[in-house]
Design a protein around this motif. Sequence first.
Motif, mmCIF file in Angstrom:
data_model
loop_
_atom_site.group_PDB
_atom_site.id
_atom_site.type_symbol
_atom_site.label_atom_id
_atom_site.label_comp_id
_atom_site.label_asym_id
_atom_site.label_seq_id
_atom_site.Cartn_x
_atom_site.Cartn_y
_atom_site.Cartn_z
ATOM 1 N N PHE A 69 5.682 1.542 0.122
ATOM 2 C CA PHE A 69 6.180 0.175 -0.043
ATOM 3 C C PHE A 69 5.080 -0.878 0.071
ATOM 4 O O PHE A 69 5.344 -2.054 -0.135
ATOM 5 C CB PHE A 69 7.278 -0.090 0.987
ATOM 6 N N ASN A 70 3.884 -0.475 0.441
ATOM 7 C CA ASN A 70 2.763 -1.406 0.555
ATOM 8 C C ASN A 70 1.512 -0.700 0.050
ATOM 9 O O ASN A 70 0.808 -0.054 0.807
ATOM 10 C CB ASN A 70 2.591 -1.862 2.008
ATOM 11 N N ARG A 71 1.239 -0.835 -1.235
ATOM 12 C CA ARG A 71 0.104 -0.116 -1.814
ATOM 13 C C ARG A 71 -1.237 -0.691 -1.377
ATOM 14 O O ARG A 71 -2.286 -0.159 -1.706
ATOM 15 C CB ARG A 71 0.221 -0.051 -3.331
ATOM 16 N N ASN A 72 -1.222 -1.773 -0.612
ATOM 17 C CA ASN A 72 -2.451 -2.382 -0.112
ATOM 18 C C ASN A 72 -2.834 -1.872 1.269
ATOM 19 O O ASN A 72 -3.676 -2.475 1.932
ATOM 20 C CB ASN A 72 -2.314 -3.907 -0.091
ATOM 21 N N ARG A 73 -2.234 -0.777 1.714
ATOM 22 C CA ARG A 73 -2.522 -0.212 3.041
ATOM 23 C C ARG A 73 -2.848 1.272 2.893
ATOM 24 O O ARG A 73 -2.086 2.031 2.303
ATOM 25 C CB ARG A 73 -1.312 -0.385 3.951
ATOM 26 N N TRP A 74 -3.987 1.671 3.439
ATOM 27 C CA TRP A 74 -4.389 3.078 3.476
ATOM 28 C C TRP A 74 -4.573 3.476 4.934
ATOM 29 O O TRP A 74 -5.232 2.759 5.696
ATOM 30 C CB TRP A 74 -5.696 3.301 2.743
ATOM 31 N N ASP A 75 -4.032 4.625 5.311
ATOM 32 C CA ASP A 75 -4.154 5.130 6.681
ATOM 33 C C ASP A 75 -4.945 6.427 6.692
ATOM 34 O O ASP A 75 -4.656 7.353 5.924
ATOM 35 C CB ASP A 75 -2.767 5.378 7.287
ATOM 36 N N TYR A 76 -5.925 6.473 7.579
ATOM 37 C CA TYR A 76 -6.735 7.668 7.809
ATOM 38 C C TYR A 76 -6.492 8.120 9.245
ATOM 39 O O TYR A 76 -6.625 7.325 10.175
ATOM 40 C CB TYR A 76 -8.224 7.369 7.612
ATOM 41 N N ILE A 77 -6.129 9.378 9.416
ATOM 42 C CA ILE A 77 -5.847 9.923 10.744
ATOM 43 C C ILE A 77 -6.623 11.218 10.898
ATOM 44 O O ILE A 77 -6.613 12.069 10.002
ATOM 45 C CB ILE A 77 -4.343 10.178 10.936
ATOM 46 N N TYR A 78 -7.307 11.369 12.029
ATOM 47 C CA TYR A 78 -8.062 12.586 12.318
ATOM 48 C C TYR A 78 -7.682 13.071 13.706
ATOM 49 O O TYR A 78 -7.710 12.319 14.669
ATOM 50 C CB TYR A 78 -9.562 12.316 12.246
ATOM 51 N N SER A 79 -7.338 14.340 13.787
ATOM 52 C CA SER A 79 -6.932 14.939 15.053
ATOM 53 C C SER A 79 -7.774 16.185 15.295
ATOM 54 O O SER A 79 -7.968 16.994 14.396
ATOM 55 C CB SER A 79 -5.451 15.307 14.987
ATOM 56 N N LEU A 80 -8.282 16.338 16.522
ATOM 57 C CA LEU A 80 -9.083 17.506 16.893
ATOM 58 C C LEU A 80 -8.616 17.992 18.254
ATOM 59 O O LEU A 80 -8.533 17.217 19.203
ATOM 60 C CB LEU A 80 -10.572 17.148 16.948
#
Length: 124
Positions: A78-89
């Motif tokens: 719904f918001n193409r102007n938002r990118w999320d990057y998630i990293y889990s270790l």
Amino acid sequence: MQKTTIALAAALFSTTLLTGCASSTDSGSKLISFPGAYKIDIQQGNVITQEMINQLRPGMTRAQVQYVMGTPLLEDTFNRNRWDYIYSLQPGGKDREQKTVTLFFENDQLRSIQGDLKPENNQQ
């Protein structure tokens, strides 16, 4: 009599080990751990480093950002102007560490960065 007692004890012990390894306790504690057993590192998501974040600049195009950061793990429908990057270790059965970075775009150019890592050059 002694053989049946030993057999019964062995059966109970092996059942306890098998069920203990397959589930955790009700309190949410960790699974049974065997001394000397190797535990693998579990990585999930996009690798996010401070060096990658330091390369980002306001005004970069989506293609430039994707070249530096890779494909975002989540793109908001719904918001193409938002990118999320998630990293889990989770290294070898220890506590899990997680990093999250959210990038916002305006007119297809990088506008701002939010999350656990910020650019060190203070250009934001």
